[in-house]
Design a protein around this motif. Structure first.
Motif, PDB file in Angstrom:
ATOM      1  N   MET A   1      28.404 169.824 105.258  1.00 48.99           N
ATOM      2  CA  MET A   1      28.171 170.630 104.047  1.00 48.99           C
ATOM      3  C   MET A   1      26.820 171.341 104.146  1.00 48.99           C
ATOM      4  N   ARG A   2      26.826 172.635 103.942  1.00 47.07           N
ATOM      5  CA  ARG A   2      25.557 173.376 103.957  1.00 47.07           C
ATOM      6  C   ARG A   2      24.823 173.141 102.640  1.00 47.07           C
ATOM      7  N   ARG A   3      23.595 172.733 102.757  1.00 47.49           N
ATOM      8  CA  ARG A   3      22.813 172.437 101.551  1.00 47.49           C
ATOM      9  C   ARG A   3      22.098 173.701 101.050  1.00 47.49           C
ATOM     10  N   LEU A   4      21.817 173.712  99.758  1.00 44.36           N
ATOM     11  CA  LEU A   4      20.953 174.748  99.188  1.00 44.36           C
ATOM     12  C   LEU A   4      19.619 174.072  98.852  1.00 44.36           C
ATOM     13  N   PRO A   5      18.610 174.225  99.724  1.00 42.08           N
ATOM     14  CA  PRO A   5      17.314 173.596  99.432  1.00 42.08           C
ATOM     15  C   PRO A   5      16.560 174.394  98.357  1.00 42.08           C
ATOM     16  N   VAL A   6      15.994 173.669  97.407  1.00 45.15           N
ATOM     17  CA  VAL A   6      15.223 174.305  96.329  1.00 45.15           C
ATOM     18  C   VAL A   6      13.844 173.638  96.291  1.00 45.15           C
ATOM     19  N   TYR A   7      12.822 174.448  96.488  1.00 45.55           N
ATOM     20  CA  TYR A   7      11.448 173.925  96.499  1.00 45.55           C
ATOM     21  C   TYR A   7      10.697 174.390  95.251  1.00 45.55           C
ATOM     22  N   PHE A   8      10.115 173.425  94.544  1.00 50.83           N
ATOM     23  CA  PHE A   8       9.239 173.733  93.408  1.00 50.83           C
ATOM     24  C   PHE A   8       7.802 173.543  93.874  1.00 50.83           C
ATOM     25  N   VAL A   9       7.004 174.583  93.731  1.00 54.52           N
ATOM     26  CA  VAL A   9       5.598 174.526  94.149  1.00 54.52           C
ATOM     27  C   VAL A   9       4.776 174.710  92.874  1.00 54.52           C
ATOM     28  N   LEU A  10       4.177 173.616  92.409  1.00 54.13           N
ATOM     29  CA  LEU A  10       3.615 173.592  91.054  1.00 54.13           C
ATOM     30  C   LEU A  10       2.100 173.421  91.060  1.00 54.13           C
ATOM     31  N   ASP A  11       1.449 174.264  90.302  1.00 54.56           N
ATOM     32  CA  ASP A  11      -0.003 174.202  90.119  1.00 54.56           C
ATOM     33  C   ASP A  11      -0.320 173.003  89.217  1.00 54.56           C
ATOM     34  N   THR A  12      -1.093 172.058  89.753  1.00 57.91           N
ATOM     35  CA  THR A  12      -1.506 170.901  88.944  1.00 57.91           C
ATOM     36  C   THR A  12      -3.036 170.849  88.862  1.00 57.91           C
ATOM     37  N   SER A  13      -3.661 172.029  88.881  1.00 57.96           N
ATOM     38  CA  SER A  13      -5.124 172.085  88.780  1.00 57.96           C
ATOM     39  C   SER A  13      -5.564 171.750  87.348  1.00 57.96           C
ATOM     40  N   GLY A  14      -6.856 171.586  87.174  1.00 54.07           N
ATOM     41  CA  GLY A  14      -7.404 171.151  85.883  1.00 54.07           C
ATOM     42  C   GLY A  14      -7.009 172.028  84.709  1.00 54.07           C
ATOM     43  N   SER A  15      -6.856 173.333  84.973  1.00 54.72           N
ATOM     44  CA  SER A  15      -6.526 174.244  83.862  1.00 54.72           C
ATOM     45  C   SER A  15      -5.110 174.020  83.323  1.00 54.72           C
ATOM     46  N   MET A  16      -4.298 173.286  84.070  1.00 51.27           N
ATOM     47  CA  MET A  16      -2.930 172.991  83.607  1.00 51.27           C
ATOM     48  C   MET A  16      -2.882 171.725  82.743  1.00 51.27           C
ATOM     49  N   SER A  17      -4.028 171.076  82.539  1.00 51.57           N
ATOM     50  CA  SER A  17      -3.987 169.797  81.814  1.00 51.57           C
ATOM     51  C   SER A  17      -3.610 170.011  80.345  1.00 51.57           C
ATOM     52  N   THR A  99      20.544 177.096 111.636  1.00 55.30           N
ATOM     53  CA  THR A  99      21.861 177.433 112.185  1.00 55.30           C
ATOM     54  C   THR A  99      21.774 177.466 113.707  1.00 55.30           C
ATOM     55  N   THR A 100      22.736 176.841 114.351  1.00 54.29           N
ATOM     56  CA  THR A 100      22.792 176.858 115.824  1.00 54.29           C
ATOM     57  C   THR A 100      24.138 177.447 116.242  1.00 54.29           C
ATOM     58  N   ALA A 101      24.342 177.546 117.535  1.00 56.66           N
ATOM     59  CA  ALA A 101      25.630 178.060 118.038  1.00 56.66           C
ATOM     60  C   ALA A 101      26.767 177.131 117.622  1.00 56.66           C
ATOM     61  N   GLU A 102      26.456 175.845 117.486  1.00 54.44           N
ATOM     62  CA  GLU A 102      27.500 174.857 117.167  1.00 54.44           C
ATOM     63  C   GLU A 102      27.836 174.790 115.680  1.00 54.44           C
ATOM     64  N   LYS A 103      26.805 174.962 114.848  1.00 62.85           N
ATOM     65  CA  LYS A 103      27.098 174.810 113.409  1.00 62.85           C
ATOM     66  C   LYS A 103      26.157 175.642 112.556  1.00 62.85           C
ATOM     67  N   LYS A 104      26.655 175.918 111.373  1.00 64.67           N
ATOM     68  CA  LYS A 104      25.819 176.649 110.415  1.00 64.67           C
ATOM     69  C   LYS A 104      24.834 175.672 109.787  1.00 64.67           C
ATOM     70  N   GLY A 105      23.595 176.090 109.674  1.00 65.97           N
ATOM     71  CA  GLY A 105      22.584 175.237 109.041  1.00 65.97           C
ATOM     72  C   GLY A 105      22.629 175.382 107.525  1.00 65.97           C
ATOM     73  N   ASP A 106      21.555 174.948 106.888  1.00 61.63           N
ATOM     74  CA  ASP A 106      21.469 175.056 105.431  1.00 61.63           C
ATOM     75  C   ASP A 106      21.360 176.518 105.004  1.00 61.63           C
ATOM     76  N   TRP A 107      21.621 176.740 103.731  1.00 61.84           N
ATOM     77  CA  TRP A 107      21.338 178.047 103.143  1.00 61.84           C
ATOM     78  C   TRP A 107      19.825 178.230 103.122  1.00 61.84           C
ATOM     79  N   LYS A 108      19.393 179.476 103.073  1.00 59.77           N
ATOM     80  CA  LYS A 108      17.943 179.710 103.008  1.00 59.77           C
ATOM     81  C   LYS A 108      17.405 179.146 101.696  1.00 59.77           C
ATOM     82  N   PRO A 109      16.246 178.492 101.764  1.00 59.78           N
ATOM     83  CA  PRO A 109      15.731 177.834 100.553  1.00 59.78           C
ATOM     84  C   PRO A 109      15.355 178.815  99.443  1.00 59.78           C
ATOM     85  N   LEU A 110      15.562 178.346  98.216  1.00 61.09           N
ATOM     86  CA  LEU A 110      15.016 179.034  97.043  1.00 61.09           C
ATOM     87  C   LEU A 110      13.679 178.375  96.728  1.00 61.09           C
ATOM     88  N   VAL A 111      12.681 179.186  96.439  1.00 61.90           N
ATOM     89  CA  VAL A 111      11.346 178.653  96.142  1.00 61.90           C
ATOM     90  C   VAL A 111      10.910 179.155  94.769  1.00 61.90           C
TER      91      VAL A 111
END
Length: 212
Positions: A1-17, A99-111
């Motif tokens: 199964m091809r996965r859909l990777p989803v990355y959350f990149v979150l600012d946790t600096s002091g101003s977010m307190s 993705t390789t010649a043998e198999k399809k890799g994951d979907w491109k990640p959403l960020v």
């Protein structure tokens, strides 16, 4: 199964307190609960969370939706956005199956990147590292008026701005992200094309302003 990777990149600096970081926690929690009710997302979506304050960390490695454990988020320190971009590139390179010649890799990640300020490190160097990784769509969210739109526009063409970083607005953003991941999962599940632009996502709510 091809996965859909989803990355959350979150600012946790002091101003977010205070309200902003609490709103991000709640938003992420609701997003996960909502996606777990979506059979397509359960099938394909894998989530990861990276945070950046004085340093960047991956606090949740790429994990299938059903097993995702809500991380603890604390706000303090400065804004190492460059470190986060570099780390994101490394993690995508390591975690996403190619993705390789043998198999399809994951979907491109959403960020989904969220920040409320300006980077305090060498963000251009971090961006150069990220560019080497194969990402799909990167959505940068400027949370409130102090976020540096100029920097975000150089990271990605898809930049949205929240007028305020209060709980209602951040909640609306995460609700839209949740719908976007659902939409991406559905496309992935049916073998349609990758999500590459804003046009492939549901329309954002009024609180989420697209920066042209």
């Amino acid at each position: 199964m091809r996965r859909l990777p989803v990355y959350f990149v979150l600012d946790t600096s002091g101003s977010m307190s205070g309200e902003p970081i609490e709103a991000v926690k709640n938003g992420l929690q609701v997003l996960v609960s909502t996606l777990r009710q979506d059979p397509y997302a359960l099938e394909t979506a894998y989530l990861s969370v990276l945070t950046f304050d004085s340093a960047a960390k991956q606090i949740v490695p790429l994990t299938e939706l059903a097993s995702f454990q809500m991380p603890s988020l604390m706000a303090s320190g400065t804004t190492a956005l460059g470190g986060a971009l570099a780390l994101l590139g490394q993690r995508i390179d390591t975690e996403v199956e190619k993705t390789t010649a043998e198999k399809k890799g994951d979907w491109k990640p959403l960020v989904f990147l969220m920040t409320d300020g300006s980077p305090t490190d060498d963000w251009q160097r971090g961006l150069a590292s990220l560019r080497k990784a194969k990402t799909g769509m990167v959505v940068a969210c400027a949370a409130g008026p102090s976020a540096d739109l100029t920097v975000l526009k150089q990271i990605t063409e898809v930049v949205v701005q929240l007028d305020t970083a209060d709980s209602a607005t951040i909640k609306a953003f995460f609700k839209w992200v949740s719908a976007s991941v659902s939409s991406g999962s559905q496309k992935a599940d049916s073998g349609q094309k990758e999500v590459t632009g804003l046009g492939d996502l549901p329309p954002p709510p009024p609180e989420v302003n697209v920066v042209m």
